[in-house]
Write a protein that holds these residues in place. Structure first.
Motif, PDB file in Angstrom:
ATOM      1  N   PRO A 236       0.684  -0.996  -0.009  1.00 33.84           N
ATOM      2  CA  PRO A 236       0.110  -0.052   0.044  1.00 33.84           C
ATOM      3  C   PRO A 236       0.969   1.269   0.027  1.00 33.84           C
ATOM      4  O   PRO A 236       1.893   1.145   0.514  1.00 33.84           O
ATOM      5  CB  PRO A 236      -0.943  -0.118   1.236  1.00 33.84           C
ATOM      6  N   ARG A 237       0.387   2.231  -0.696  1.00 29.05           N
ATOM      7  CA  ARG A 237       1.004   3.632  -0.744  1.00 29.05           C
ATOM      8  C   ARG A 237       0.327   4.557  -0.062  1.00 29.05           C
ATOM      9  O   ARG A 237       0.855   5.529   0.722  1.00 29.05           O
ATOM     10  CB  ARG A 237       1.293   3.738  -2.091  1.00 29.05           C
ATOM     11  N   SER A 238      -0.852   5.027  -0.359  1.00 26.33           N
ATOM     12  CA  SER A 238      -1.544   5.968   0.198  1.00 26.33           C
ATOM     13  C   SER A 238      -2.044   5.650   1.688  1.00 26.33           C
ATOM     14  O   SER A 238      -2.154   4.749   2.216  1.00 26.33           O
ATOM     15  CB  SER A 238      -3.168   6.061  -0.405  1.00 26.33           C
ATOM     16  N   TYR A 239      -2.194   6.854   2.304  1.00 24.23           N
ATOM     17  CA  TYR A 239      -2.593   6.849   3.925  1.00 24.23           C
ATOM     18  C   TYR A 239      -4.058   7.411   4.035  1.00 24.23           C
ATOM     19  O   TYR A 239      -4.486   7.127   5.181  1.00 24.23           O
ATOM     20  CB  TYR A 239      -1.498   7.716   4.707  1.00 24.23           C
ATOM     21  N   TRP A 240      -4.833   8.269   3.275  1.00 21.01           N
ATOM     22  CA  TRP A 240      -6.147   8.494   3.400  1.00 21.01           C
ATOM     23  C   TRP A 240      -7.197   7.495   3.769  1.00 21.01           C
ATOM     24  O   TRP A 240      -7.952   7.749   4.503  1.00 21.01           O
ATOM     25  CB  TRP A 240      -6.589   9.379   2.362  1.00 21.01           C
ATOM     26  N   PRO A 241      -7.069   6.353   3.136  1.00 27.19           N
ATOM     27  CA  PRO A 241      -7.969   5.232   3.518  1.00 27.19           C
ATOM     28  C   PRO A 241      -7.954   5.053   5.219  1.00 27.19           C
ATOM     29  O   PRO A 241      -9.105   4.752   5.643  1.00 27.19           O
ATOM     30  CB  PRO A 241      -7.638   4.066   2.853  1.00 27.19           C
ATOM     31  N   ILE A 242      -6.716   5.339   5.874  1.00 25.18           N
ATOM     32  CA  ILE A 242      -6.996   5.118   7.563  1.00 25.18           C
ATOM     33  C   ILE A 242      -7.663   6.090   8.057  1.00 25.18           C
ATOM     34  O   ILE A 242      -8.362   5.963   8.766  1.00 25.18           O
ATOM     35  CB  ILE A 242      -5.492   5.024   7.913  1.00 25.18           C
ATOM     36  N   VAL A 243      -7.392   7.409   7.623  1.00 29.80           N
ATOM     37  CA  VAL A 243      -8.283   8.684   7.890  1.00 29.80           C
ATOM     38  C   VAL A 243      -9.817   8.366   7.833  1.00 29.80           C
ATOM     39  O   VAL A 243     -10.541   8.823   8.640  1.00 29.80           O
ATOM     40  CB  VAL A 243      -7.712   9.925   7.452  1.00 29.80           C
ATOM     41  N   VAL A 244     -10.077   8.227   6.622  1.00 33.48           N
ATOM     42  CA  VAL A 244     -11.590   7.952   6.100  1.00 33.48           C
ATOM     43  C   VAL A 244     -12.244   7.079   7.075  1.00 33.48           C
ATOM     44  O   VAL A 244     -13.111   7.103   7.563  1.00 33.48           O
ATOM     45  CB  VAL A 244     -11.333   7.740   4.887  1.00 33.48           C
ATOM     46  N   THR A 245     -11.335   5.784   7.147  1.00 30.92           N
ATOM     47  CA  THR A 245     -12.164   4.842   8.141  1.00 30.92           C
ATOM     48  C   THR A 245     -12.003   5.108   9.422  1.00 30.92           C
ATOM     49  O   THR A 245     -13.106   4.789  10.120  1.00 30.92           O
ATOM     50  CB  THR A 245     -11.161   3.562   8.060  1.00 30.92           C
ATOM     51  N   SER A 246     -11.326   5.764   9.938  1.00 30.23           N
ATOM     52  CA  SER A 246     -11.133   6.169  11.352  1.00 30.23           C
ATOM     53  C   SER A 246     -12.430   7.222  11.620  1.00 30.23           C
ATOM     54  O   SER A 246     -12.884   7.185  12.619  1.00 30.23           O
ATOM     55  CB  SER A 246      -9.858   6.667  11.687  1.00 30.23           C
ATOM     56  N   VAL A 247     -12.503   8.137  10.715  1.00 32.75           N
ATOM     57  CA  VAL A 247     -13.679   9.048  10.840  1.00 32.75           C
ATOM     58  C   VAL A 247     -15.120   8.040  10.967  1.00 32.75           C
ATOM     59  O   VAL A 247     -15.537   8.425  11.596  1.00 32.75           O
ATOM     60  CB  VAL A 247     -13.762  10.179   9.641  1.00 32.75           C
ATOM     61  N   ILE A 248     -15.236   7.497   9.992  1.00 33.34           N
ATOM     62  CA  ILE A 248     -16.523   6.756  10.098  1.00 33.34           C
ATOM     63  C   ILE A 248     -16.572   5.765  11.214  1.00 33.34           C
ATOM     64  O   ILE A 248     -17.720   5.669  11.974  1.00 33.34           O
ATOM     65  CB  ILE A 248     -16.482   5.972   8.638  1.00 33.34           C
ATOM     66  N   PHE A 249     -15.667   5.220  11.628  1.00 40.71           N
ATOM     67  CA  PHE A 249     -15.198   4.376  12.777  1.00 40.71           C
ATOM     68  C   PHE A 249     -15.805   5.120  14.037  1.00 40.71           C
ATOM     69  O   PHE A 249     -16.562   4.571  14.859  1.00 40.71           O
ATOM     70  CB  PHE A 249     -14.193   3.687  12.924  1.00 40.71           C
ATOM     71  N   ALA A 250     -15.204   6.348  14.125  1.00 37.99           N
ATOM     72  CA  ALA A 250     -15.545   7.151  15.387  1.00 37.99           C
ATOM     73  C   ALA A 250     -16.901   7.589  15.272  1.00 37.99           C
ATOM     74  O   ALA A 250     -17.742   7.284  16.278  1.00 37.99           O
ATOM     75  CB  ALA A 250     -14.689   8.263  15.354  1.00 37.99           C
ATOM     76  N   LEU A 251     -17.474   8.119  14.126  1.00 34.66           N
ATOM     77  CA  LEU A 251     -18.955   8.301  14.035  1.00 34.66           C
ATOM     78  C   LEU A 251     -19.992   7.426  14.324  1.00 34.66           C
ATOM     79  O   LEU A 251     -21.002   7.422  14.813  1.00 34.66           O
ATOM     80  CB  LEU A 251     -19.183   9.043  12.534  1.00 34.66           C
ATOM     81  N   MET A 252     -19.658   6.073  14.253  1.00 35.91           N
ATOM     82  CA  MET A 252     -20.412   4.861  14.745  1.00 35.91           C
ATOM     83  C   MET A 252     -20.623   4.983  16.034  1.00 35.91           C
ATOM     84  O   MET A 252     -21.371   3.952  16.561  1.00 35.91           O
ATOM     85  CB  MET A 252     -19.732   3.745  14.216  1.00 35.91           C
ATOM     86  N   HIS A 253     -19.746   5.758  16.713  1.00 36.25           N
ATOM     87  CA  HIS A 253     -19.743   5.600  18.332  1.00 36.25           C
ATOM     88  C   HIS A 253     -20.408   6.767  18.899  1.00 36.25           C
ATOM     89  O   HIS A 253     -20.250   7.090  20.090  1.00 36.25           O
ATOM     90  CB  HIS A 253     -18.253   5.235  18.964  1.00 36.25           C
ATOM     91  N   PHE A 254     -21.127   7.664  17.931  1.00 40.16           N
ATOM     92  CA  PHE A 254     -21.716   8.697  18.432  1.00 40.16           C
ATOM     93  C   PHE A 254     -22.897   8.492  19.227  1.00 40.16           C
ATOM     94  O   PHE A 254     -23.618   7.514  19.145  1.00 40.16           O
ATOM     95  CB  PHE A 254     -22.294   9.440  17.120  1.00 40.16           C
TER      96      PHE A 254
END
Length: 308
Positions: A236-254
Motif C-alpha cells: 500500500p502507498r496511500s494513507y488517506w484510507p486510514i483517516v477516512v475509515t477512522s472518521v467513520i469508525f468514530a462516528l459509529m460510536h456517536f
C-alpha cells in the motif's frame, strides 16, 4: 479496600504510560540517523496481494448487519426478552443484556456470511482478508497495545471532563456487577465486538479503500479480476484510507459522549497496523485488550464498592 484498589489501578496505569514512553522513545531514536521513513521505523510494510474485495462488499456486510440486528431484536421482543420502555425511563437490565447479545449474534452472522460470500469469489479469501495466523502477530498486538492504549485512555479521560461518557455495556454492569453479567458482557464487548468491528472497518472498508486509493494514485485503470490471484508483491502507498475509515469508525460510536474523539485516535493506530501487515490479528489484539481492560477495571471498581 477502595483506596487499595485505586492504588493498584493507578500503579497499572502508570506502568502502562511508562511502557508507552519507553517504546515510543525507542521508535523515535531508531528513526533519527536512519534513511527510512518514519512509518517504516515504527513497523515495516509487508508485501502482499492487492485486495480483491471492493467497497460494495463492505456496504453489503454493513447493510446485512443492520438487517440482522433489527430481525434478531424483533425476535427477542416477540419472546419478551426485550421490554418496551419510555424514552425518559432507564433501560431495564434484561433489555440491555438481550440487546447486546442480539448485536453479538448478528455480528457473528455477518462475519460468517460475508466470508462465505467472498470465498465464492476467491477460495483463498480467508487468507487474503488477513485471517492467516502468525504467532508474531500476537506479540506485535501486545506491543502495539502498550503504545496505543495509554495515550487513548489519556485522551478519553481529558475529553470526559467536557462530555460525560455513556455506554450501554457500562450501564448494564453498573446495574448488576455480578460475575454472570460480567462474563456475558466480556465475551460480547472484549471478543466478539472487536472481531466484528475490525473485520468490517479495518479489513473490508480500509482494505477496499486502499486498493482504490492506490489505483488512483498510480493512474491505473486496469480492472483487477477478483477471481484471479494477483502478484504477491503489492504494498500500500496511500494513507488517506486510514483517516477516512477512522472518521467513520468514530462516528459509529456517536451517542457515547466524547468517545468518538479518543476512538478516532485509536483507529488511526489500528488502521496503521492493518496497513503495514495486511492481517487482522495485530489490530484485533489491541482492540480486545482495550475493551477487556476497560470492562474489567469498571467491574473491579463496582465490585470493590459493593464489598465495602
Amino acid at each position: 479496600m477502595e483506596t487499595q484498589f485505586a492504588a493498584v489501578l493507578g500503579a497499572v496505569v502508570i506502568a502502562g504510560f511508562v511502557a508507552a514512553i519507553v517504546l515510543w522513545t525507542g521508535v523515535i531514536r531508531s528513526y533519527f540517523g536512519s534513511e527510512i521513513a518514519f512509518s517504516e521505523s515504527i513497523l515495516p510494510v509487508e508485501p502482499r496481494q492487492v485486495p480483491f474485495w471492493r467497497v460494495f462488499d463492505f456496504l453489503f456486510a454493513f447493510g446485512l448487519s443492520l438487517v440482522l440486528t433489527i430481525l434478531i431484536q424483533g425476535i427477542f421482543i416477540s419472546q419478551g426478552w426485550i421490554e418496551r420502555f419510555e424514552p425518559d425511563e432507564s433501560i431495564p437490565l434484561q433489555t440491555l443484556v438481550a440487546s447486546l447479545v442480539g448485536q453479538s449474534l448478528s455480528g457473528l452472522l455477518v462475519v460468517g456470511v460475508t466470508l462465505a460470500w467472498l470465498r465464492l469469489i476467491r477460495p483463498d479469501a480467508v487468507k487474503q482478508l488477513g485471517f492467516d495466523w502468525k504467532a508474531s502477530d500476537m506479540q506485535l498486538g501486545f506491543r502495539a497495545s502498550a503504545m496505543l492504549i495509554p495515550p487513548t485512555l489519556l485522551i478519553s479521560s481529558a475529553v470526559s471532563y467536557l462530555v460525560p461518557y455513556h455506554h450501554p455495556v457500562m450501564e448494564s454492569l453498573e446495574k448488576s456487577p455480578s460475575i454472570g453479567i460480567f462474563a456475558i458482557l466480556f465475551v460480547g464487548t472484549a471478543i466478539i465486538a472487536p472481531l466484528v468491528e475490525e473485520f468490517l472497518f479495518r479489513v473490508l472498508m480500509q482494505g477496499s479503500l486502499q486498493q482504490l486509493a492506490d489505483s488512483i494514485a498510480n493512474n491505473d485503470d486496469t480492472v483487477i479480476d477478483r477471481e484471479e490471484t494477483p502478484s504477491p508483491h503489492w504494498t500500500p502507498r496511500s494513507y488517506w484510507p486510514i483517516v477516512v475509515t477512522s472518521v467513520i469508525f468514530a462516528l459509529m460510536h456517536f451517542g457515547q459522549g466524547a468517545a468518538p474523539i479518543p476512538l478516532f485516535v485509536l483507529s488511526l493506530g489500528l488502521g496503521f497496523l492493518y496497513r503495514q501487515t495486511g492481517r487482522i490479528t495485530p489490530s484485533l489484539v489491541v482492540h480486545c485488550v482495550l475493551n477487556g481492560f476497560s470492562l474489567s477495571a469498571e467491574f473491579a471498581r463496582l465490585w470493590v464498592e459493593k464489598a465495602s
